[in-house]
Design a protein around this motif. Sequence first.
Motif, PDB file in Angstrom:
ATOM      1  N   VAL A  39     -24.787  30.517 -19.593  1.00 15.96           N
ATOM      2  CA  VAL A  39     -24.097  32.344 -18.705  1.00 15.96           C
ATOM      3  C   VAL A  39     -25.012  33.107 -19.060  1.00 15.96           C
ATOM      4  O   VAL A  39     -25.218  34.410 -18.272  1.00 15.96           O
ATOM      5  N   ASP A  40     -25.017  33.501 -20.243  1.00 14.86           N
ATOM      6  CA  ASP A  40     -25.623  34.729 -20.475  1.00 14.86           C
ATOM      7  C   ASP A  40     -27.115  34.993 -20.002  1.00 14.86           C
ATOM      8  O   ASP A  40     -27.445  36.056 -19.121  1.00 14.86           O
ATOM      9  N   GLN A  41     -27.589  34.170 -19.768  1.00 18.50           N
ATOM     10  CA  GLN A  41     -29.221  34.211 -18.246  1.00 18.50           C
ATOM     11  C   GLN A  41     -28.808  34.090 -16.983  1.00 18.50           C
ATOM     12  O   GLN A  41     -29.582  35.048 -16.590  1.00 18.50           O
ATOM     13  N   VAL A  42     -28.110  33.936 -16.540  1.00 13.93           N
ATOM     14  CA  VAL A  42     -27.721  34.139 -15.627  1.00 13.93           C
ATOM     15  C   VAL A  42     -26.593  35.365 -15.231  1.00 13.93           C
ATOM     16  O   VAL A  42     -26.962  36.489 -14.430  1.00 13.93           O
ATOM     17  N   PHE A  43     -25.856  35.855 -16.137  1.00 11.51           N
ATOM     18  CA  PHE A  43     -25.644  37.642 -15.748  1.00 11.51           C
ATOM     19  C   PHE A  43     -26.639  38.511 -16.133  1.00 11.51           C
ATOM     20  O   PHE A  43     -26.674  39.534 -15.888  1.00 11.51           O
ATOM     21  N   SER A  69     -29.767  37.896 -15.733  1.00  9.42           N
ATOM     22  CA  SER A  69     -30.682  38.358 -14.583  1.00  9.42           C
ATOM     23  C   SER A  69     -29.892  38.580 -13.194  1.00  9.42           C
ATOM     24  O   SER A  69     -30.617  39.766 -12.406  1.00  9.42           O
ATOM     25  N   VAL A  70     -28.914  38.728 -13.008  1.00  7.13           N
ATOM     26  CA  VAL A  70     -27.941  39.830 -12.046  1.00  7.13           C
ATOM     27  C   VAL A  70     -27.971  40.633 -12.481  1.00  7.13           C
ATOM     28  O   VAL A  70     -28.362  41.441 -11.537  1.00  7.13           O
ATOM     29  N   ILE A  71     -28.304  41.939 -13.876  1.00  5.76           N
ATOM     30  CA  ILE A  71     -28.014  42.322 -14.373  1.00  5.76           C
ATOM     31  C   ILE A  71     -29.518  43.114 -14.286  1.00  5.76           C
ATOM     32  O   ILE A  71     -29.336  44.806 -13.470  1.00  5.76           O
ATOM     33  N   GLU A  72     -30.256  43.039 -14.330  1.00  4.63           N
ATOM     34  CA  GLU A  72     -31.513  42.388 -14.036  1.00  4.63           C
ATOM     35  C   GLU A  72     -32.177  42.844 -12.527  1.00  4.63           C
ATOM     36  O   GLU A  72     -32.799  44.302 -11.980  1.00  4.63           O
ATOM     37  N   GLN A  73     -31.729  42.645 -11.774  1.00  5.53           N
ATOM     38  CA  GLN A  73     -31.722  42.452 -10.238  1.00  5.53           C
ATOM     39  C   GLN A  73     -31.230  43.644  -9.650  1.00  5.53           C
ATOM     40  O   GLN A  73     -31.506  44.434  -8.847  1.00  5.53           O
ATOM     41  N   TYR A  74     -30.239  44.091 -10.408  1.00  8.15           N
ATOM     42  CA  TYR A  74     -29.075  45.101  -9.868  1.00  8.15           C
ATOM     43  C   TYR A  74     -29.209  46.694 -10.034  1.00  8.15           C
ATOM     44  O   TYR A  74     -30.055  47.117  -9.588  1.00  8.15           O
ATOM     45  N   PHE A  75     -30.603  46.431 -11.631  1.00  8.92           N
ATOM     46  CA  PHE A  75     -30.944  47.599 -11.999  1.00  8.92           C
ATOM     47  C   PHE A  75     -32.318  47.369 -10.630  1.00  8.92           C
ATOM     48  O   PHE A  75     -33.101  49.145 -10.615  1.00  8.92           O
TER      49      PHE A  75
END
Length: 62
Positions: free
Chosen positions: A45-49, A51-57
Amino acid sequence: MVNYIKESYNELRNHVSWPEWGEAQKLTVIVAVFSVILALAVFGVDQVFSSVIEQYFNWIKS
């Protein structure tokens, strides 16, 4: 304080029902397996979040 320690020792010695050695080993293995599974789930779950936050930024920077 000394009285508390004496009473606690007496309680553990005479009133607690301890599991048999084989059952304690089996339960220890079960707890260890579920702990590893939970740790892997939290890691996933930490890796998914992350990755999502990195893509968002990255999307905001562009």
